[in-house]
Design a protein around this motif. Structure first.
Motif, PDB file in Angstrom:
ATOM      1  N   CYS A  73       0.685  -0.944  -0.207  1.00 32.80           N
ATOM      2  CA  CYS A  73      -0.288  -0.167  -0.206  1.00 32.80           C
ATOM      3  C   CYS A  73       1.234   0.874  -0.086  1.00 32.80           C
ATOM      4  N   LEU A  74       0.757   2.189  -0.685  1.00 29.91           N
ATOM      5  CA  LEU A  74       1.340   3.132  -1.417  1.00 29.91           C
ATOM      6  C   LEU A  74       0.304   4.242  -0.408  1.00 29.91           C
ATOM      7  N   ILE A  75       0.734   4.650   0.524  1.00 31.99           N
ATOM      8  CA  ILE A  75      -0.394   5.504   1.636  1.00 31.99           C
ATOM      9  C   ILE A  75      -0.317   7.353   0.713  1.00 31.99           C
ATOM     10  N   GLY A  76      -1.365   7.322   0.938  1.00 37.35           N
ATOM     11  CA  GLY A  76      -1.827   8.638   0.289  1.00 37.35           C
ATOM     12  C   GLY A  76      -3.494   8.114  -1.070  1.00 37.35           C
ATOM     13  N   THR A  77      -3.771   9.288  -1.448  1.00 36.81           N
ATOM     14  CA  THR A  77      -4.787   8.863  -2.079  1.00 36.81           C
ATOM     15  C   THR A  77      -3.885   9.424  -3.950  1.00 36.81           C
ATOM     16  N   TRP A  78      -4.015   8.341  -4.982  1.00 37.06           N
ATOM     17  CA  TRP A  78      -2.953   8.527  -5.906  1.00 37.06           C
ATOM     18  C   TRP A  78      -4.286   8.266  -7.237  1.00 37.06           C
TER      19      TRP A  78
END
Length: 188
Positions: A121-126
């Motif tokens: 999981c890449l933390i943030g909203t992409w």
């Protein structure tokens, strides 16, 4: 006898090289994880790497990222009723990798792929922007380390969460980007 000695020296050198090529991972103890009881992967090393986004605010410092990772674990355990945080690893905008369930553990991140994949999981909203370059580089380094240490199969398939279940995850911008990453599969 000399042959065995040379092999042992080569093995130590190779192990040292592999360890040097792996990125630092902030352990569960370091970010303050709650105790958990998760199952081992059924297929180990796993055949798939599933990329996610957290669909939350991002983080750019270790302290902020650790707070978010703890909040994800609390939500996953207390609200969703899961045994632990759903992901195997999380990556902050600071470029640091945070151990979720870790290597060799079944996640709760992609139905029908959980017992044969690693969830990152890449933390943030992409949805409309990409994660910081440091986060993307860390994701590549983590995957390469997993392959080098036989924690991910060398012929793994890379996929976005939306390929496992109807969701917007990992966001349009990140999903479009991972399609150019090594081993991306249109049909995982």
């Amino acid at each position: 006898m000399a042959y065995k000695f040379l092999l042992s020296i080569l093995f130590v050198a190779l192990a040292s090289h592999i360890a040097e090529s792996c990125p630092n991972i902030i352990t569960r103890a370091q970010w303050g994880a709650r105790p958990a009881n998760t199952a081992a992967l059924v297929t180990n090393p796993p055949t798939h790497v599933v990329i996610h986004h957290s669909a939350t605010a991002g983080c750019t410092t270790q302290a902020a990222c650790m707070n978010l990772v703890r909040s994800f674990q609390n939500f996953h355990m207390d609200t969703n009723g899961w045994a632990d945080i759903g992901y195997n690893f999380l990556i902050g905008g600071d470029g640091q990798i945070y151990e979720g369930r870790g290597w060799g553990r079944t996640g709760a991140h992609a139905p029908s792929f959980n017992n044969r994949s690693i969830g990152v999981c890449l933390i943030g909203t992409w949805t409309s922007a990409l994660p910081p370059a440091a986060a993307i580089n860390a994701a590549h380094a983590l995957i390469n380390c997993g392959v080098a240490t036989n924690r991910i199969r060398s012929d793994y398939a890379l996929m976005g969460h939306r390929q496992a279940v109807a969701t917007a995850c990992p966001g349009n911008a990140l999903f479009n980007a991972i399609q150019s990453w090594p081993r991306f599969s249109n049909n995982p």
